[in-house]
Write a protein that holds these residues in place. Sequence first.
Motif, PDB file in Angstrom:
ATOM      1  N   ALA A 139      80.726  25.698  13.226  1.00 21.88           N
ATOM      2  CA  ALA A 139      81.012  27.136  13.319  1.00 21.88           C
ATOM      3  C   ALA A 139      81.160  27.782  11.942  1.00 21.88           C
ATOM      4  O   ALA A 139      81.774  27.223  11.028  1.00 21.88           O
ATOM      5  N   GLN A 140      80.571  28.987  11.816  1.00 23.31           N
ATOM      6  CA  GLN A 140      80.698  29.805  10.602  1.00 23.31           C
ATOM      7  C   GLN A 140      81.065  31.234  11.007  1.00 23.31           C
ATOM      8  O   GLN A 140      81.229  31.536  12.189  1.00 23.31           O
ATOM      9  N   ASP A 141      81.197  32.109  10.021  1.00 20.13           N
ATOM     10  CA  ASP A 141      81.674  33.477  10.283  1.00 20.13           C
ATOM     11  C   ASP A 141      80.816  34.205  11.314  1.00 20.13           C
ATOM     12  O   ASP A 141      81.333  34.946  12.168  1.00 20.13           O
ATOM     13  N   VAL A 142      79.493  34.011  11.258  1.00 21.73           N
ATOM     14  CA  VAL A 142      78.598  34.727  12.168  1.00 21.73           C
ATOM     15  C   VAL A 142      78.867  34.338  13.623  1.00 21.73           C
ATOM     16  O   VAL A 142      78.650  35.135  14.545  1.00 21.73           O
ATOM     17  N   CYS A 143      79.371  33.128  13.847  1.00 18.54           N
ATOM     18  CA  CYS A 143      79.634  32.660  15.214  1.00 18.54           C
ATOM     19  C   CYS A 143      80.761  33.458  15.872  1.00 18.54           C
ATOM     20  O   CYS A 143      80.797  33.584  17.095  1.00 18.54           O
ATOM     21  N   ALA A 144      81.674  34.002  15.059  1.00 18.69           N
ATOM     22  CA  ALA A 144      82.793  34.774  15.594  1.00 18.69           C
ATOM     23  C   ALA A 144      82.417  36.223  15.876  1.00 18.69           C
ATOM     24  O   ALA A 144      83.036  36.878  16.714  1.00 18.69           O
ATOM     25  N   THR A 145      81.392  36.717  15.218  1.00 21.48           N
ATOM     26  CA  THR A 145      81.049  38.139  15.335  1.00 21.48           C
ATOM     27  C   THR A 145      79.832  38.405  16.216  1.00 21.48           C
ATOM     28  O   THR A 145      79.729  39.470  16.824  1.00 21.48           O
ATOM     29  N   THR A 146      78.909  37.453  16.295  1.00 22.96           N
ATOM     30  CA  THR A 146      77.649  37.671  17.021  1.00 22.96           C
ATOM     31  C   THR A 146      77.453  36.590  18.067  1.00 22.96           C
ATOM     32  O   THR A 146      77.468  35.397  17.749  1.00 22.96           O
ATOM     33  N   GLU A 147      77.249  37.025  19.308  1.00 25.99           N
ATOM     34  CA  GLU A 147      77.012  36.055  20.374  1.00 25.99           C
ATOM     35  C   GLU A 147      75.568  35.573  20.320  1.00 25.99           C
ATOM     36  O   GLU A 147      74.635  36.379  20.350  1.00 25.99           O
ATOM     37  N   PRO A 148      75.335  34.246  20.250  1.00 22.61           N
ATOM     38  CA  PRO A 148      73.958  33.747  20.201  1.00 22.61           C
ATOM     39  C   PRO A 148      73.279  33.884  21.560  1.00 22.61           C
ATOM     40  O   PRO A 148      73.918  33.784  22.610  1.00 22.61           O
ATOM     41  N   VAL A 149      71.985  34.148  21.531  1.00 21.05           N
ATOM     42  CA  VAL A 149      71.226  34.280  22.783  1.00 21.05           C
ATOM     43  C   VAL A 149      70.457  32.996  23.043  1.00 21.05           C
ATOM     44  O   VAL A 149      70.138  32.246  22.123  1.00 21.05           O
ATOM     45  N   LEU A 150      70.178  32.747  24.321  1.00 22.73           N
ATOM     46  CA  LEU A 150      69.417  31.561  24.693  1.00 22.73           C
ATOM     47  C   LEU A 150      67.961  31.782  24.308  1.00 22.73           C
ATOM     48  O   LEU A 150      67.297  32.672  24.845  1.00 22.73           O
ATOM     49  N   GLN A 151      67.472  31.001  23.362  1.00 20.11           N
ATOM     50  CA  GLN A 151      66.100  31.171  22.895  1.00 20.11           C
ATOM     51  C   GLN A 151      65.482  29.830  22.527  1.00 20.11           C
ATOM     52  O   GLN A 151      66.195  28.843  22.319  1.00 20.11           O
ATOM     53  N   LYS A 152      64.149  29.822  22.460  1.00 18.61           N
ATOM     54  CA  LYS A 152      63.428  28.581  22.189  1.00 18.61           C
ATOM     55  C   LYS A 152      63.769  28.039  20.804  1.00 18.61           C
ATOM     56  O   LYS A 152      63.850  28.789  19.831  1.00 18.61           O
ATOM     57  N   VAL A 153      63.978  26.718  20.757  1.00 19.56           N
ATOM     58  CA  VAL A 153      64.308  26.050  19.494  1.00 19.56           C
ATOM     59  C   VAL A 153      63.319  24.914  19.287  1.00 19.56           C
ATOM     60  O   VAL A 153      63.132  24.083  20.180  1.00 19.56           O
ATOM     61  N   GLY A 154      62.692  24.858  18.142  1.00 18.07           N
ATOM     62  CA  GLY A 154      61.765  23.775  17.834  1.00 18.07           C
ATOM     63  C   GLY A 154      60.422  23.948  18.516  1.00 18.07           C
ATOM     64  O   GLY A 154      60.099  24.988  19.092  1.00 18.07           O
ATOM     65  N   ALA A 155      59.636  22.872  18.504  1.00 21.62           N
ATOM     66  CA  ALA A 155      58.258  22.935  19.003  1.00 21.62           C
ATOM     67  C   ALA A 155      58.162  22.704  20.503  1.00 21.62           C
ATOM     68  O   ALA A 155      57.146  23.023  21.114  1.00 21.62           O
ATOM     69  N   GLY A 156      59.202  22.126  21.116  1.00 22.48           N
ATOM     70  CA  GLY A 156      59.151  21.808  22.538  1.00 22.48           C
ATOM     71  C   GLY A 156      59.559  22.984  23.410  1.00 22.48           C
ATOM     72  O   GLY A 156      59.478  24.152  23.014  1.00 22.48           O
ATOM     73  N   ALA A 157      60.033  22.653  24.628  1.00 24.61           N
ATOM     74  CA  ALA A 157      60.423  23.688  25.585  1.00 24.61           C
ATOM     75  C   ALA A 157      61.932  23.909  25.605  1.00 24.61           C
ATOM     76  O   ALA A 157      62.439  24.628  26.461  1.00 24.61           O
ATOM     77  N   ASP A 158      62.635  23.302  24.675  1.00 28.46           N
ATOM     78  CA  ASP A 158      64.104  23.390  24.637  1.00 28.46           C
ATOM     79  C   ASP A 158      64.557  24.792  24.234  1.00 28.46           C
ATOM     80  O   ASP A 158      64.048  25.382  23.290  1.00 28.46           O
ATOM     81  N   GLU A 159      65.533  25.323  25.013  1.00 28.18           N
ATOM     82  CA  GLU A 159      66.157  26.606  24.678  1.00 28.18           C
ATOM     83  C   GLU A 159      67.646  26.374  24.447  1.00 28.18           C
ATOM     84  O   GLU A 159      68.291  25.652  25.201  1.00 28.18           O
ATOM     85  N   ALA A 160      68.180  26.982  23.393  1.00 29.14           N
ATOM     86  CA  ALA A 160      69.599  26.816  23.088  1.00 29.14           C
ATOM     87  C   ALA A 160      70.181  28.135  22.605  1.00 29.14           C
ATOM     88  O   ALA A 160      69.498  28.934  21.961  1.00 29.14           O
ATOM     89  N   ALA A 161      71.468  28.349  22.939  1.00 27.00           N
ATOM     90  CA  ALA A 161      72.186  29.541  22.482  1.00 27.00           C
ATOM     91  C   ALA A 161      73.109  29.120  21.351  1.00 27.00           C
ATOM     92  O   ALA A 161      74.289  28.829  21.559  1.00 27.00           O
ATOM     93  N   CYS A 162      72.541  29.033  20.146  1.00 29.96           N
ATOM     94  CA  CYS A 162      73.314  28.565  18.986  1.00 29.96           C
ATOM     95  C   CYS A 162      72.719  29.147  17.707  1.00 29.96           C
ATOM     96  O   CYS A 162      71.501  29.209  17.544  1.00 29.96           O
ATOM     97  N   HIS A 163      73.614  29.586  16.799  1.00 31.52           N
ATOM     98  CA  HIS A 163      73.135  30.095  15.505  1.00 31.52           C
ATOM     99  C   HIS A 163      72.677  28.971  14.591  1.00 31.52           C
ATOM    100  O   HIS A 163      71.837  29.181  13.712  1.00 31.52           O
ATOM    101  N   PHE A 164      73.238  27.776  14.792  1.00 33.04           N
ATOM    102  CA  PHE A 164      72.903  26.621  13.926  1.00 33.04           C
ATOM    103  C   PHE A 164      72.577  25.412  14.792  1.00 33.04           C
ATOM    104  O   PHE A 164      73.359  24.460  14.867  1.00 33.04           O
ATOM    105  N   PRO A 165      71.437  25.465  15.495  1.00 35.08           N
ATOM    106  CA  PRO A 165      71.103  24.357  16.398  1.00 35.08           C
ATOM    107  C   PRO A 165      70.859  23.064  15.655  1.00 35.08           C
ATOM    108  O   PRO A 165      70.553  23.066  14.445  1.00 35.08           O
ATOM    109  N   GLU A 166      70.996  21.964  16.398  1.00 38.54           N
ATOM    110  CA  GLU A 166      70.754  20.646  15.810  1.00 38.54           C
ATOM    111  C   GLU A 166      69.276  20.517  15.432  1.00 38.54           C
ATOM    112  O   GLU A 166      68.412  21.070  16.112  1.00 38.54           O
ATOM    113  N   PRO A 167      68.980  19.803  14.352  1.00 44.16           N
ATOM    114  CA  PRO A 167      67.572  19.632  13.938  1.00 44.16           C
ATOM    115  C   PRO A 167      66.785  18.806  14.936  1.00 44.16           C
ATOM    116  O   PRO A 167      67.348  17.995  15.652  1.00 44.16           O
TER     117      PRO A 167
END
Length: 328
Positions: A300-328
């Motif tokens: 968690a960082q400052d942006v996590c407290a002020t902005t709600e992350p939206v569920l969006q595609k992460v990486g090259a696959g079909a995975d969607e995550a609601a996170c500002h700093f998703p796992e690599p």
Amino acid sequence: MSTPLLDVRDLVMHFPVKSRGIISHTVGHVKAVDGVSFTLEAGQALGLVGESGSGKTTTGRLVTRLQRPTSGQILFEGKDIAQASPRQLKPLRRDIQMIFQDPYTSLNPRQTVGEIVGAPLAIHKLVPKDKRLARVQELLEIVGLNPEHYNRYPHEFSGGQRQRIGIARALTLQPKVLVADEPVSALDVSIQAQVINLMQQLQREFNIAFLFIAHDLAIVRHFCPEIAVMYLGKIVEKAPREELYAAPKHPYTKALLSAVPDVEQARIGGRRERIRLTGDVPSPINPPSGCHFRTRCWKAQDVCATTEPVLQKVGAGADEAACHFPEP
């Protein structure tokens, strides 16, 4: 593109919290489900996982319309049933059924198995009265029970057999969608696999779509090709099971998976790193601002407290995550 069998859009369920006293008034709301969206195709199985209090069971009860949502849409075959009246819902009850968690309390102890399984047939008048018994016996045989035991009472059966009775009751009206709310969590481990295999067989045979709610990630992995992870009323990650288990993108999913016993890891020796989340799940009456998971997240960082992350595609696959700093 074809219309999905079930299309849930921005589903919200807030339960009012009343003050004590002679004249009570609303002092807040429990945000049990807070903007959940997913689709379900015919014959598909979607797993809904998360710890207690995440809102997964409430989501299942909303989809079956056992409860009316605060807002959002539940599109079944393109028709919104979210705010439908009881009269409008009656024909839809045939198409969306539920398998309950506890086989000991979901069956009426004063009714015989024949009466329990046959009740939907009588209510919806699908089968003539003189042919109901034959249909009940056929359903009991389909779920692996002795059809001659239709005149027995629930207490005469084991837990696994009672859950089979519950499955038979859910199948009576030939539904298109089955919401299974932790259907094996109350059963012995030795019985769980039998019930799961039965549901998979029924899914293939009758082309039933399953919304499978559970907290056991191993069982969900076995049953569901796609999995959605819930935390505090929201879906934080949604992905095909191979992607989710191999490389989870949301920190919460990673922490959940770290607690699952890994047979392969045990075979080759060593241990998988266990992630221990600090603190308790925040109150759904007053969830944290921004990202609901930030109070327990090591990234968690400052942006996590002020902005709600939206569920969006992460990486090259079909995975969607609601996170500002998703796992690599």
